[in-house]
Design a protein around this motif. Structure first.
Motif, PDB file in Angstrom:
ATOM      1  N   ARG B 395     -94.001 -26.946 122.130  1.00 16.23           N
ATOM      2  CA  ARG B 395     -93.806 -28.524 122.009  1.00 16.23           C
ATOM      3  C   ARG B 395     -93.080 -28.685 120.704  1.00 16.23           C
ATOM      4  NH1 ARG B 395     -99.320 -31.430 122.527  1.00 16.23           N
ATOM      5  NH2 ARG B 395     -99.269 -30.289 124.533  1.00 16.23           N
ATOM      6  N   ASP B 396     -93.097 -28.056 119.559  1.00 12.98           N
ATOM      7  CA  ASP B 396     -92.294 -28.027 118.340  1.00 12.98           C
ATOM      8  C   ASP B 396     -91.196 -27.703 118.921  1.00 12.98           C
ATOM      9  OD1 ASP B 396     -92.638 -28.195 115.378  1.00 12.98           O
ATOM     10  OD2 ASP B 396     -91.613 -26.198 115.805  1.00 12.98           O
ATOM     11  N   ASN B 399     -89.392 -30.414 120.537  1.00 10.38           N
ATOM     12  CA  ASN B 399     -89.144 -31.662 119.643  1.00 10.38           C
ATOM     13  C   ASN B 399     -87.798 -31.085 119.103  1.00 10.38           C
ATOM     14  OD1 ASN B 399     -91.415 -32.819 120.207  1.00 10.38           O
ATOM     15  ND2 ASN B 399     -92.458 -31.989 118.303  1.00 10.38           N
ATOM     16  N   ASP B 418     -90.654 -33.124 109.942  1.00 12.66           N
ATOM     17  CA  ASP B 418     -90.126 -32.649 111.246  1.00 12.66           C
ATOM     18  C   ASP B 418     -88.847 -33.542 111.539  1.00 12.66           C
ATOM     19  OD1 ASP B 418     -91.602 -30.551 112.964  1.00 12.66           O
ATOM     20  OD2 ASP B 418     -93.005 -31.889 112.284  1.00 12.66           O
ATOM     21  N   VAL B 422     -87.072 -35.958 116.896  1.00 15.14           N
ATOM     22  CA  VAL B 422     -88.903 -36.003 117.404  1.00 15.14           C
ATOM     23  C   VAL B 422     -88.903 -37.261 118.091  1.00 15.14           C
ATOM     24  CG1 VAL B 422     -91.022 -35.897 116.996  1.00 15.14           C
ATOM     25  CG2 VAL B 422     -89.593 -34.265 115.644  1.00 15.14           C
ATOM     26  N   ASP B 423     -89.274 -37.360 119.249  1.00 17.23           N
ATOM     27  CA  ASP B 423     -89.509 -38.571 120.136  1.00 17.23           C
ATOM     28  C   ASP B 423     -90.165 -39.638 119.272  1.00 17.23           C
ATOM     29  OD1 ASP B 423     -90.074 -39.540 123.099  1.00 17.23           O
ATOM     30  OD2 ASP B 423     -91.944 -39.461 122.003  1.00 17.23           O
ATOM     31  N   LYS B 426     -94.047 -39.470 119.749  1.00 14.98           N
ATOM     32  CA  LYS B 426     -94.823 -38.284 119.165  1.00 14.98           C
ATOM     33  C   LYS B 426     -94.755 -38.500 117.403  1.00 14.98           C
ATOM     34  CE  LYS B 426     -94.032 -35.232 122.469  1.00 14.98           C
ATOM     35  NZ  LYS B 426     -93.825 -33.770 122.979  1.00 14.98           N
ATOM     36  N   ARG B 427     -93.795 -39.030 116.860  1.00 18.17           N
ATOM     37  CA  ARG B 427     -93.792 -39.490 115.594  1.00 18.17           C
ATOM     38  C   ARG B 427     -94.618 -40.461 115.171  1.00 18.17           C
ATOM     39  NH1 ARG B 427     -87.605 -39.141 113.275  1.00 18.17           N
ATOM     40  NH2 ARG B 427     -88.931 -38.361 111.313  1.00 18.17           N
ATOM     41  N   GLN B 544     -98.789 -33.290 118.364  1.00 17.30           N
ATOM     42  CA  GLN B 544     -97.361 -33.755 118.871  1.00 17.30           C
ATOM     43  C   GLN B 544     -96.371 -32.547 118.933  1.00 17.30           C
ATOM     44  OE1 GLN B 544     -97.796 -36.645 120.164  1.00 17.30           O
ATOM     45  NE2 GLN B 544     -99.606 -36.629 119.371  1.00 17.30           N
ATOM     46  N   MET B 546     -95.575 -30.919 116.060  1.00 17.34           N
ATOM     47  CA  MET B 546     -94.796 -31.215 114.608  1.00 17.34           C
ATOM     48  C   MET B 546     -95.482 -30.376 113.642  1.00 17.34           C
ATOM     49  SD  MET B 546     -94.898 -35.351 115.185  1.00 17.34           S
ATOM     50  CE  MET B 546     -94.182 -35.856 113.461  1.00 17.34           C
TER      51      MET B 546
END
Lengths: 169, 730
Positions: B395-396, B399, B418, B422-423, B426-427, B544, B546
């Motif tokens: 996922r990271d 991102n 991050d 990043v979406d 997610k943030r 998420q 991150m």
């Protein structure tokens, strides 16, 4: 191998829905005729003092016999007491397909070939592999599937399995 | 896929496949737990299996050379294929060289990975799947939905309809027995007619050139032994040194996969085997002696595995023995199945690692977010793979490869570590601590604003926060404010024990009462309590993907707790996921000595209370008595901590009934996300049913996790509290 070992094997076989008949070399032929449904096909057992020659079991196997036999009779080269597992080694006589194709598999095992657990049988297999006997199946109970929504036995392999333990071998 | 498309797809699968998958996974999970209970050395076996796989992957190049020598010495051939095309080219050549026009195939995920059926059919070779589940899938022209049970998503009735339509039998098929009998006969004929048998391999013993096949039906044996030519396709990671390493896997694989103590058939074949070829075209020719013309090809597939081996984080994916236990133990998988929670080939928890490695990040991206990091798969995995971490890492990386339009919204609000790509969703959730601080400072205006229709619409559209979900209610007085304004307790100076309570954003800004109850409970048991600064543990950004933000959070938490640890205080944590971070994730985020010290001295609050009572604290100082329905928390259960809560509640006179669902479905932020809201509610439905059953309907509901509490508040008419709120004296 003591009675305890055979008792343990029989108990585990029972859990796996496998019947177990104990006999001696002298009584083997009579016992076998009782537990085998004809037509039956087999491969040589290679055990001193016992033979399929004077039984209803036909040898050598042919594709037709594999297809039509109700019962396949083979040697079981080792057993795992903990799970009631048959260890059947492959050979040129066709022990593997005879143990697989007919609806019932009758496996003949010497009490002295019973091993307590997977680990001890793997150790024995290591020696067998080194000696060139390097293909075997560890079979526990009847062939089964749950792919059609519930457990059904007798899929590609046998539906019924029966053990004959030679207590004096 | 947009959020809406994803939501539509999930809704469709919930309606069509969810029930069958739920029934099957429930059954298999019960079997796994039962089978594991028959032995007391499962943990030792798991550790041993993992050590063997670690060692084998480390020595992989050497094992490839060993197996090449041993298979060739047996009279077979080994081909190492770089990728799917290379493998298919080799396999079709073998099949064509033999003049074969029919192949009987035993189920193999590796051959699914390379789509070998399509390659063979393209050259006019007919392929028959002989595993009955795989056969169903072939007839239905679908993809498998599970590593072990390809037709896991189909009920008996659906398979009957399929077979009756496709084969038009004289007597319509109805029961599982009818279907099995029919498929057995149909497939049996195909095996007889096959010129080549193809199998996978669950393990390959390098030393002897043996392939180990684990099955229950017996079809793999027939495919391998009946025709004169056998092709086995296996990923290179399947190599282990020898039969001596086999026992732990023999003991574990069927338990993990289907709840059997041992698989029906463990075939150890060192091909070309001695068994005679069974030629049904010569029915009366004796079998013995007809072994000379056997041919064997072992195709070892790389297809990205060498790169995975060199990748520190993806490497342990290669330890996977494909038992599917991670999928079965996963609450989301249980409800939606592998057609949502899976990629081109692989499904369930470990699928992210496989798809990222063999098909690329784009494939993994399609379903990676369905892992909520609840960690229930961790204990289920027979080789102890840290599957949630693999999912987090992927996922990271995903991102870092994206670019979004609404960065301005969160760039100032959430100054995370991050990158800007990043979406937004997610943030937002990855920086819940910042959001909670602002929300609390501006409460009640923030709460009013959060409930206001236009702002909910905006949140939904931009950040995908589902409008149907109630948002957390921020408290103006934080836990730390409350604590600071209190008079110190008389006993503070001479307490036997000293702790520091670690408050996360939920405890400090939202569920403040559980924090207060924790303080009062500990004090009542003679403990001197301090309350640390509120810095997020990093669980939120980790969920998420991150990792950089999580690492920064971890450092802040450690900085704020280190002085207390220096003073000899224990750390008490209310939120189980924070403790899971301290104990399991911080070792990846902090220098080893800092992570170890924090992990060693941190306790979940009820775990700590249990310890105090065991060491002589007076249980009479606590409130007690009543009937309770308790939902533990997924990470808490993975850590084995739920038992302390149960024990403490029972000790002070509560009658406790505990839920047995894996996860409530909320899983931190998961249930807020518009694309997953309906799945989260569906998963929660299992928990709701348990707590609305006759036995539990009148009980007070308690839950250990903040998001569990939020989910339960949405699911049930009655409210809920944290267990510690039941213990705190008035």
């Amino acid at each position: 191998m003591g009675t305890d070992t055979v008792d343990g094997f029989a108990a585990a076989l029972s859990t796996a829905d496998v019947d177990c008949t104990r006999t001696t070399a002298a009584d083997f032929e009579a016992v076998l005729d009782d537990v085998v449904d004809a037509p039956a096909v087999g491969t040589p057992l290679g055990i001193d003092g016992v033979s399929l020659d004077d039984t209803i079991v036909e040898l050598p196997p042919t594709p037709r016999l594999l297809d039509e036999a109700e019962t396949g009779v083979t040697r079981v080269h080792a057993g795992i007491v903990e799970y009631g597992t048959f260890v059947v080694q492959a050979d040129e006589a066709g022990t593997e397909p005879v143990s697989l194709y007919p609806r019932t598999h009758v496996g003949v095992v010497r009490a002295s070939d019973l091993y307590e657990d997977v680990r001890s049988v793997a150790s024995w297999l290591g020696d067998e592999f080194a000696a060139g006997r390097d293909s075997a199946v560890l079979a526990t109970g009847a062939s089964a599937t749950a792919d059609m929504g519930e457990l059904v036995t007798g899929v590609h392999g046998p539906q019924t399995v029966h053990a004959v333990v030679l207590t004096d071998r | 896929m947009s959020r809406r498309q994803k939501a539509d797809r999930i809704r469709h699968l919930l309606a069509t496949e969810g029930d069958a998958v739920f029934e099957n996974t429930t059954h298999v999970n019960a079997g796994r737990l039962e089978a594991n209970s028959h032995r007391d050395d499962i943990e030792e076996l798991r550790s041993e299996a993992r050590r063997i796989k670690e060692d084998a992957i480390e020595r992989l190049p050497e094992l490839v050379e060993t197996v090449r020598e041993s298979v060739e010495a047996n009279g077979g051939t080994v081909y190492v294929a770089d990728d799917a095309a290379d493998a298919n080219r080799y396999i079709t050549d073998v099949v064509e060289d033999r003049g074969a026009d029919a192949v009987a195939k035993s189920k193999s995920m590796t051959s699914e990975e390379i789509d070998v059926n399509e390659a063979l059919e393209a050259v006019g070779v007919e392929v028959c799947e002989t595993d009955l589940g795989e056969f169903v899938i072939q007839v239905a022209d679908e993809a498998p939905s599970h590593l072990v049970g390809p037709a896991f998503h189909k009920s008996t009735g659906e398979i009957a309809t399929l077979f009756n339509e496709q084969f038009d039998p004289d007597v319509p098929l109805e029961t599982a027995t009818d279907l099995t009998q029919f498929a057995r006969d149909h497939v049996g004929e195909q095996i007889r007619d096959a010129d080549v048998g193809m199998t996978g391999a669950n393990f390959v013993f390098a030393d002897s050139g043996t392939i180990a096949l684990v099955t229950n039906e017996g079809n793999a044996r027939k495919c391998a032994v009946t025709p004169d030519t056998h092709v086995a396709v296996a990923g290179v990671e399947k190599l282990i040194p020898s039969v001596a390493e086999f026992p732990p896997f023999a003991e574990l694989i069927a338990r993990a996969a289907g709840g059997q103590d041992i698989a029906t058939y463990l075939s150890l074949l060192s091909p070309p085997v001695d068994s005679p070829v069974v030629d049904f075209e010569k029915p009366d020719e004796p079998l013995d002696g007809a072994t000379d013309n056997r041919e064997f090809h072992l195709v070892l597939l790389d297809n990205g595995r060498t790169e995975m081996r060199e990748d520190e984080d993806l490497r342990e994916t290669l330890y996977c023995i494909r038992c599917g236990a991670c999928a079965n133990s996963c609450a989301n998988f249980q409800h939606v199945g592998g057609h949502a929670f899976g990629g081109e080939t692989y499904t369930g928890g470990i699928a992210t690692g496989w798809e990222a490695g063999v098909h690329g990040m784009d494939r993994a991206a399609e379903f990676n977010d369905l892992c909520t990091g609840c960690s229930r798969c961790v204990n289920a995995c027979p080789v102890k793979i840290d599957i949630p971490w693999i999912n987090t890492v992927v996922r990271d990386r995903l991102n870092r490869g994206t670019d979004q339009e609404f960065d301005w919204l969160v760039e100032g609000l959430t100054p995370d570590a991050d990158p800007g790509g990043v979406d937004v969703q997610k943030r937002l959730f990855g920086n819940f601590g910042t959001l909670a601080r602002l929300g609390s400072a501006t409460a009640p205006v923030s709460n009013w604003l959060a409930d206001w229709g236009p702002s909910r619409a905006f949140l939904d559209r931009v950040a995908g926060v589902d409008r149907r979900r109630d948002l957390p209610e921020f408290q103006r007085e934080t836990l730390r404010d409350w604590f600071a304004s209190r008079e110190p307790l008389d006993t503070a100076g001479d307490a036997d024990r000293e702790v520091v309570l670690y408050p996360d954003a939920y405890t400090n800004y939202v569920l403040v009462d559980r924090g207060k109850a924790a303080v009062r409970t500990l004090e009542a048991l003679g403990v001197d309590v301090a309350v640390a600064s509120c810095h997020e543990s990093g669980r939120a950004p980790l969920s998420q993907g991150m990792i950089a933000t999580a690492r920064r959070n971890a450092r802040r938490v450690a900085d704020s707790l280190d002085p207390y640890l220096d003073d000899g205080r224990d750390v008490v944590v209310v939120e189980p996921s924070d403790l899971a971070a301290f104990r399991d994730e911080y070792e990846r985020l902090l220098p080893a000595n800092r992570a170890e010290r924090l992990a060693e001295h941190s306790y979940e609050v009820l775990e700590y209370v249990y310890g105090l009572l065991e060491n002589g604290a007076d249980a009479d100082a606590l409130a007690g008595g009543g009937d309770v329905a308790y939902h533990s928390h997924c990470q808490q259960r993975t850590l084995g901590l739920d038992v302390y809560t149960e024990a403490v509640l029972e000790r002070v006179g509560y009658d406790v009934v505990t839920s047995d669902v894996e996860c409530c479905g909320m899983a931190g932020s998961f249930g807020y996300k518009s694309q997953y809201y309906e799945l989260a509610v569906d998963v929660g439905g299992t928990l709701r049913d348990q707590f609305e059953a006759e036995e539990t309907a009148d009980r007070e509901v308690v839950a250990s996790g903040a998001s569990c509490q939020e989910q339960l508040a949405g699911l049930l008419a009655r409210g809920n509290r944290h267990p510690v709120e039941l213990l705190a004296p008035e």
